[in-house]
Structures are given as C-alpha cells and as structure tokens.
Design a protein around this motif. Structure first.
Motif, PDB file in Angstrom:
ATOM      1  N   MET A 272      -6.680   0.458  -3.937  1.00 23.83           N
ATOM      2  CA  MET A 272      -5.533  -0.328  -3.493  1.00 23.83           C
ATOM      3  C   MET A 272      -5.446  -1.613  -4.302  1.00 23.83           C
ATOM      4  O   MET A 272      -6.447  -2.021  -4.872  1.00 23.83           O
ATOM      5  N   PRO A 273      -4.300  -2.265  -4.415  1.00 23.63           N
ATOM      6  CA  PRO A 273      -2.991  -1.895  -3.891  1.00 23.63           C
ATOM      7  C   PRO A 273      -2.253  -0.887  -4.766  1.00 23.63           C
ATOM      8  O   PRO A 273      -1.195  -0.396  -4.394  1.00 23.63           O
ATOM      9  N   GLY A 274      -2.791  -0.579  -5.967  1.00 19.76           N
ATOM     10  CA  GLY A 274      -2.196   0.444  -6.809  1.00 19.76           C
ATOM     11  C   GLY A 274      -2.861   1.793  -6.602  1.00 19.76           C
ATOM     12  O   GLY A 274      -3.697   1.958  -5.716  1.00 19.76           O
ATOM     13  N   HIS A 275      -2.478   2.766  -7.408  1.00 21.35           N
ATOM     14  CA  HIS A 275      -3.031   4.124  -7.307  1.00 21.35           C
ATOM     15  C   HIS A 275      -2.817   4.693  -5.900  1.00 21.35           C
ATOM     16  O   HIS A 275      -3.716   5.329  -5.335  1.00 21.35           O
ATOM     17  N   SER A 305       2.445   0.876  -5.856  1.00 18.36           N
ATOM     18  CA  SER A 305       1.859  -0.274  -5.157  1.00 18.36           C
ATOM     19  C   SER A 305       2.204  -0.213  -3.676  1.00 18.36           C
ATOM     20  O   SER A 305       3.312   0.200  -3.296  1.00 18.36           O
ATOM     21  N   LEU A 306       1.253  -0.601  -2.853  1.00 20.84           N
ATOM     22  CA  LEU A 306       1.558  -0.839  -1.452  1.00 20.84           C
ATOM     23  C   LEU A 306       2.532  -2.008  -1.342  1.00 20.84           C
ATOM     24  O   LEU A 306       2.633  -2.832  -2.264  1.00 20.84           O
ATOM     25  N   CYS A 307       3.229  -2.085  -0.224  1.00 22.86           N
ATOM     26  CA  CYS A 307       4.204  -3.165  -0.015  1.00 22.86           C
ATOM     27  C   CYS A 307       3.461  -4.408   0.477  1.00 22.86           C
ATOM     28  O   CYS A 307       3.040  -4.488   1.635  1.00 22.86           O
ATOM     29  N   ILE A 308       3.303  -5.370  -0.421  1.00 23.27           N
ATOM     30  CA  ILE A 308       2.437  -6.519  -0.154  1.00 23.27           C
ATOM     31  C   ILE A 308       2.965  -7.379   0.994  1.00 23.27           C
ATOM     32  O   ILE A 308       2.187  -7.934   1.777  1.00 23.27           O
ATOM     33  N   GLY A 309       4.279  -7.501   1.130  1.00 25.36           N
ATOM     34  CA  GLY A 309       4.839  -8.395   2.127  1.00 25.36           C
ATOM     35  C   GLY A 309       5.068  -7.782   3.491  1.00 25.36           C
ATOM     36  O   GLY A 309       5.606  -8.443   4.391  1.00 25.36           O
ATOM     37  N   LYS A 310       4.651  -6.550   3.687  1.00 29.62           N
ATOM     38  CA  LYS A 310       4.928  -5.836   4.925  1.00 29.62           C
ATOM     39  C   LYS A 310       3.680  -5.833   5.815  1.00 29.62           C
ATOM     40  O   LYS A 310       2.604  -5.387   5.390  1.00 29.62           O
ATOM     41  N   ALA A 350      -3.170 -12.331  -3.020  1.00 31.71           N
ATOM     42  CA  ALA A 350      -2.967 -12.453  -1.576  1.00 31.71           C
ATOM     43  C   ALA A 350      -3.361 -11.161  -0.864  1.00 31.71           C
ATOM     44  O   ALA A 350      -3.984 -11.191   0.203  1.00 31.71           O
ATOM     45  N   PHE A 351      -2.999 -10.037  -1.450  1.00 32.66           N
ATOM     46  CA  PHE A 351      -3.360  -8.748  -0.862  1.00 32.66           C
ATOM     47  C   PHE A 351      -4.874  -8.588  -0.814  1.00 32.66           C
ATOM     48  O   PHE A 351      -5.444  -8.178   0.212  1.00 32.66           O
ATOM     49  N   MET A 352      -5.539  -8.878  -1.922  1.00 32.46           N
ATOM     50  CA  MET A 352      -6.987  -8.695  -1.973  1.00 32.46           C
ATOM     51  C   MET A 352      -7.715  -9.631  -1.004  1.00 32.46           C
ATOM     52  O   MET A 352      -8.765  -9.281  -0.462  1.00 32.46           O
TER      53      MET A 352
END
Length: 532
Positions: A272-275, A305-310, A350-352
């Motif tokens: 995550m957030p890719g793959h 990518s996962l949706c970072i802001g969701k 921020a995601f990590m």
C-alpha cells in the motif's frame, strides 16, 4: 595457481585438526575457482559445509553412523527439544534409510541434543557440534540453535546409508539476525504446499525468514473475513489471465505453523498505497470516484493507489491488518510502500503515518520498502532496500539518513539478490531491468559495507526476493532461486572473512548431490566446478 595450492595446504591442516576456524576465511575475496582443479569430492567433509561456519576443528576419529544410531533428547527434555529431535530424525531417515529412534536420556552413544542456556558465544541461534567415536553432541542455548546444528549435521552424515561422520568440533553462530527470502504469490498464485517446499529448502541452509508478498495489482491472495470479496473476486486473476487463487485463513495458519517448526518466521506483506488494483477492483468504495476498475493481468507498475482522503480507506487498512496481525505470531507486518507513482508525496507521507500507526496498535513492528525513508518512518520501522548500482543519490541519501536516525535495514539490492533477474540473456524465465545477475555477482558483495555511510550495526540482515511476473511454475521458481539463494544464506550467516568466491564456488558445487536428491532443478552456473 598460488592461491589454489595455499588452499590445498590449509584444507589438509584443517582435516588434521591443526588449524582452528574455517579454511574458507583464508583466501583473498574474489579469487577464481577453476573447474577441474580440486573437484568437490576432494574436499574434506567439514570443508563442504554451507554456509561456512564460524569455527571448525577437525580432529580425531569420527562417529560410526549406522543402524544402531539413536537420537537422544535428554531425560525429561522439554517438548520443543523433543520436537527438534523428532524432526531431525525424520530429515535423516529419508536419505539414510536408518530407523533412528528418538529416545530419552543423554547417556550412551548416538546423536545427543542438549540445551545449555549458559553456553558462551552462541547467541540465540548458534550451536556447538562435537563428533567423536562415542557419538555426536549438539549443544545450543535455544531450540532454534539445536535446529540449526541439526542442519549442519545433515551435511556431515554419509549421503546414503551407514558411514562415518568426521571427528571434530563446529562452533557457529550467525552474522546477521535476519536472513530472508521473499516469494510473490500475487503476480502468479502458488499453493501452500509449494511454499512449504521452499521453507524446507531454505531452512536447511539456515535461512530464518519467509517474506510473503500477498497482494498486488494482479491478485489478492489471503481471505479477509471483514472484506470477503478481496479474495473471492480480487484473488481470481493473475498475470497473463490465469485463474489465480487464494489461501484461506486456515491454510495461512498451516503455513505459519509449518515454518515456525523449522524456526522460520513469516513476514506477510499487504502492499500500500500503490500496487492495489486487485483491492480497488473488488470494492468500488475504495476508489475516490466510487467506480471499481477492471481486474488487471498485465505487468505494469505504479498506476494504482488507495484513496488517501477517504476515511473508509483507513477503516479498510485497520480491519485487514488487524486480521493479519492476529494470524501472524512474528514481530513484523510489511506494508509495502514502493512504486506509489500516482500518489503525491505529501499524500504518501500522510497515508504512511496512519498505516504505520495501525501496525503499532496491533503490537507489530513496521517493515516497508525503502521508499518509506522519504516519508516519516515510525520509531523502530525496518526499511528494506531494493536499490541497485543505478539508484539515485537522493534515494540512497534518504536511506542512509534513516539508518543514522536509528532505523535498521534489510538489504535486497535488485542487481544482487533479486532472484527473478535473469542469470544471462539465454535464461528463459525472469526479467533483466536491473541487469543480469549471475551466481558469482549475487554472492560477491559484503552486506556490512554495501551502502556508504551505513555501518554494519545498522544492517539487520539480507533478503532475496523472487518476484513472479513471469515465473509461473515450480520449475521456473527453483531454477531462478537455486543456486543463488544459497549465496544469500552464506551472506547472512557466515563471518565477513569467509566471503570468498574461490572457496564458496567449490562448496556450492559440493551441494550438487543434495540438490539433485531433493529434485531441485537448479541453474548450473558455468563458473562453478560442478561434478557433472
């Protein structure tokens, strides 16, 4: 020829017990071994050991290994020591055909297993092996050490049936705590039974970690109760359009237990957030636009990518990692983090931050690919470096800075340890984006001095990944892994002074009968003096 003559002399002294330590420590790093000079059969038994042990003293008569041999685990031995003895008996019975009963008590001849928690200089995985006319004694501070001792003994017993185990003493311990191999079951799906086979192949050479790449764009391979469609739908594809597949939780538990019995820790990875295309295709709600893409069966990277802001994204991560942590007794959860090309740097960081916090809440330690160094690695996070000779100075500098800040590194340089890289142009499976990686190149480097500015104390260990974009069968897997993964085993275990190609290539050639007997189809590197 001067070095070869010197090595013959040292080998003779070692065999006579005059010289302590492994003769493999004596020749200059990188000397050539010439096929036809000193064939593997001419090596004394202790000189054939792989990985090279810390210290060997060959002396006196050996032990007669035969029909009357028993394995003694000590009167009142705890259950784990008894289990180590039973597993060793099983491993030795196969090639020898001997009964090898496991009995209580340490008095009498045979193979004796004992724990000595006060034994000096052995550490958590080290051991001492002593062989003489009265038997063979394996001593360690822990059951894991006894298991490693047993794997050394397997290389010393006669290849088949009764015979003599040479007399002498091996005192041994690993250089690095982490000695790993990774297999990608996301690009092409493989069964638990095939991965168990790899565990056995690795453990006999003292590899102690199995990293499982469980998810990627092409497939999601582990059932998750809270998100069942991940495996049911996201697991139904693979590179090239095959049927894919997934493991149930019980199958994963079975593998983890099997590996644990061989003192191999499992490190699961949810990238995550890719793959993440397999996850995005399974659940529309994970996409920023609420629309699920098609499943993907190609080999491109960096597009998902996962949706970072969701906020739903973080509920997903919490539930998936929570279930995985509950299934995994080891200390690490690997959260990927590489090739997130369509995730802006600020969003990535921020995601990590949030993903790493989830790992911590479940009592695990973060592992991530070295791109995590460009964000904010959590305290104690381990970074896995997969760079190569052409990796940018900026990327290397970020990893060096992370190491100086206290983060340990696992080294997996792509142009040394990526097992999916072709040996040469004619190799049918595999890739070549990091260049060709012949057997000698995979072995001939020093992990403790590999990254300028990173001291050996910051190196937790080494790992050899096998990516499977175009590795689709067991035959392809084993061809690409063997014999290079044996070099990984020595790089991780043996002292720095033992890293000598001339010695290693001869000891590697001496493993040929073992590999053949186990049905491993390996690459016969032209610069290794194989017997055939």
């Amino acid at each position: 020829m001067r070095v070869l003559r010197l090595r013959r002399t040292l080998g003779t002294l070692l065999a006579l017990g005059v010289l302590g330590g492994s003769a493999s420590c004596t020749a200059a790093h990188g000397d050539d071994a010439r096929p036809g000079d000193d064939p593997p059969a001419a090596l004394a038994p202790f000189e054939r050991l792989l990985p090279a042990p810390l210290s060997v003293r060959a002396e006196g008569p050996g032990y007669s290994f035969g029909p009357g041999t028993v394995i003694r685990t000590g009167r009142g031995a705890d259950e784990e020591v008894r289990r180590v003895g039973e597993l060793l008996a099983e491993q030795l019975r196969g090639p020898s055909g001997l009964p090898l009963p496991v009995v209580d008590g340490v008095q009498g001849d045979g193979i004796r297993l004992g724990i000595d928690e006060e034994a000096e200089g052995l550490g958590e995985e080290g051991y001492r092996l002593e062989s003489g006319p009265g038997g063979i004694t394996l001593t360690a501070r822990t059951p894991a050490g006894l298991f490693r001792a047993g794997q050394t003994l397997r290389q010393l017993v006669p290849a088949a049936g009764p015979g003599t185990v040479p007399g002498g003493t091996v005192t041994d311990r690993p250089r690095f705590a982490y000695r790993g191999a990774m297999v990608d079951i996301a690009r092409h799906f493989f069964s638990v039974e095939q991965v168990k086979r790899y565990v056995d192949q690795l453990a006999q050479y003292k590899v102690n970690t199995l990293h499982l790449h469980l998810t990627d764009d092409q497939g999601w391979r582990l059932a998750v109760d809270s998100w069942p469609r991940l495996a049911e739908y996201g697991g139904g594809s693979e590179v090239g359009g095959g049927p894919g597949g997934h493991w149930t939780k019980d199958e994963y538990r079975e593998l983890v237990a099997y590996a644990g019995e061989r003192y191999v820790d499992v490190v699961p990875e949810i990238d995550m957030p890719g793959h993440v295309n397999a996850a995005l295709a399974s659940y529309a709600e994970l996409n920023c636009d609420g629309k699920a893409p098609e499943r993907y069966t190609g080999t491109k990277v960096g597009f998902s990518s996962l949706c970072i802001g969701k906020e739903r994204t973080y509920e997903f991560i919490d539930e998936v990692l929570g279930e995985l942590a509950a299934l995994t007794p080891g200390r690490y959860l690997h959260i990927g983090g590489d090739e997130a090309h369509v995730t802006p740097a600020a969003d990535y960081a921020a995601f990590m931050d949030r993903a790493q916090a989830v790992v911590g809440r479940y009592g695990k330690t973060v592992m991530g690919w070295h791109q995590l160094a460009a964000a904010r690695p959590a305290q104690g996070a381990v970074l896995q470096y997969w760079g190569h000779d052409k990796t940018s100075a900026a990327d290397r500098a970020a990893v060096v800075a992370a190491a100086k800040a206290g983060h340990r590194l696992v080294l997996s340089p792509a142009d040394r340890l990526y097992l999916d890289m072709k040996y040469e142009a004619a190799t049918k499976p595999g890739l070549a984006w990091a260049g060709y990686v012949p057997v000698r190149r995979a072995y001939s480097w020093n992990p403790g001095a590999y990254l300028a500015g990173v001291p050996e104390s910051a190196v937790l260990g080494v790992e050899a990944p096998l990516w499977t974009e175009n590795v689709a069968t067991r035959a392809d897997w084993e061809l690409m892994a063997f014999p290079r993964v044996l070099g990984l085993a020595e790089l991780g275990w043996s002292p720095a002074g033992a890293l000598d190609w001339a010695s290693y290539s001869r000891r590697l050639a001496a493993q040929e009968p073992r590999l053949d007997a186990q049905g491993i189809g390996f690459y016969r590197a032209p610069d290794v003096p194989w017997a055939q």
